[in-house]
Design an enzyme around this catalytic site. Structure first.
Site, PDB file in Angstrom:
ATOM      1  N   HIS A  34      26.565 -21.803  -0.861  1.00 54.57           N
ATOM      2  CA  HIS A  34      25.741 -22.977  -0.426  1.00 54.57           C
ATOM      3  C   HIS A  34      26.050 -21.801   0.911  1.00 54.57           C
ATOM      4  O   HIS A  34      25.143 -21.719   1.448  1.00 54.57           O
ATOM      5  CB  HIS A  34      26.804 -24.388   0.303  1.00 54.57           C
ATOM      6  CG  HIS A  34      26.699 -24.562   0.903  1.00 54.57           C
ATOM      7  ND1 HIS A  34      25.744 -25.758   2.062  1.00 54.57           N
ATOM      8  CD2 HIS A  34      27.275 -24.429   2.610  1.00 54.57           C
ATOM      9  CE1 HIS A  34      25.911 -26.330   2.924  1.00 54.57           C
ATOM     10  NE2 HIS A  34      26.353 -25.187   3.711  1.00 54.57           N
ATOM     11  N   GLU A  35      26.457 -20.921   1.077  1.00 57.69           N
ATOM     12  CA  GLU A  35      27.356 -20.100   1.454  1.00 57.69           C
ATOM     13  C   GLU A  35      26.596 -18.749   1.776  1.00 57.69           C
ATOM     14  O   GLU A  35      25.762 -18.536   2.816  1.00 57.69           O
ATOM     15  CB  GLU A  35      28.699 -19.523   1.854  1.00 57.69           C
ATOM     16  CG  GLU A  35      29.121 -20.342   2.387  1.00 57.69           C
ATOM     17  CD  GLU A  35      28.986 -21.773   3.700  1.00 57.69           C
ATOM     18  OE1 GLU A  35      28.451 -20.811   4.710  1.00 57.69           O
ATOM     19  OE2 GLU A  35      29.514 -22.645   4.060  1.00 57.69           O
TER      20      GLU A  35
ATOM     21  N   HIS B 167      22.993 -19.705   3.286  1.00 54.12           N
ATOM     22  CA  HIS B 167      23.026 -19.853   4.896  1.00 54.12           C
ATOM     23  C   HIS B 167      22.460 -18.264   5.034  1.00 54.12           C
ATOM     24  O   HIS B 167      21.801 -17.813   5.524  1.00 54.12           O
ATOM     25  CB  HIS B 167      24.390 -19.946   5.445  1.00 54.12           C
ATOM     26  CG  HIS B 167      24.629 -21.796   5.727  1.00 54.12           C
ATOM     27  ND1 HIS B 167      23.455 -22.099   6.487  1.00 54.12           N
ATOM     28  CD2 HIS B 167      25.360 -21.857   4.850  1.00 54.12           C
ATOM     29  CE1 HIS B 167      23.798 -23.433   5.961  1.00 54.12           C
ATOM     30  NE2 HIS B 167      25.342 -23.539   5.588  1.00 54.12           N
TER      31      HIS B 167
END
Length: 136
Positions: free
Chosen positions: A101-102, A105
């Site tokens: 998920h990170e 980003h």
């Protein structure tokens, strides 16, 4: 009515507060459950992050360990992926999922994803507001 406080406020605030508490409960309980499930390859979160970042052409993005639980985040201004202790060293499905998920980003930052730019611009303003909120 009560020294300038209107109790009607609760009609609007309580549903939002209940929703936030429910969402936080779901995130924490899912994280706790999936932290018990190991990944097939037994790579740590830091290793998964490095593989994902490097394979996306983001070898310049650093991976750092930070204290706290579920405090993981990508800092676009410093090009740093910060992972909490349990995620950095963790070898669970939860750790790998949070890392993915990170890293997403970081990839959004690479391609210039407009909503990430907007969010990054609003973070300093939100921080001021949250700090002043206690005083107000």
């Amino acid at each position: 009515m009560f020294f300038g406080f209107d109790p009607v406020y609760f009609i609007f605030a309580l549903p939002a507060l209940a929703f936030v508490m429910w969402a936080q409960f779901r995130v924490r309980s899912t994280y706790a459950r999936m932290s018990q499930v190991g990944t097939y390859n037994q790579l740590s979160g830091a290793q998964v992050a490095r593989i994902l970042l490097d394979s996306s052409g983001l070898d310049h993005v650093m991976v750092e360990r930070i204290p706290g639980e579920l405090s993981d985040h990508y800092d676009p201004s410093e090009k740093v992926l910060r992972l909490s202790d349990d995620v950095y060293a963790g070898r669970s499905v939860a750790a790998a999922g949070i890392v993915a998920h990170e890293c997403g980003h970081a990839l959004q930052d690479k391609v210039g994803y407009a909503p990430l730019k907007l969010r990054s611009g609003l973070v300093p303003v939100a921080n001021i507001g949250s700090n002043l909120g206690y005083l107000v």
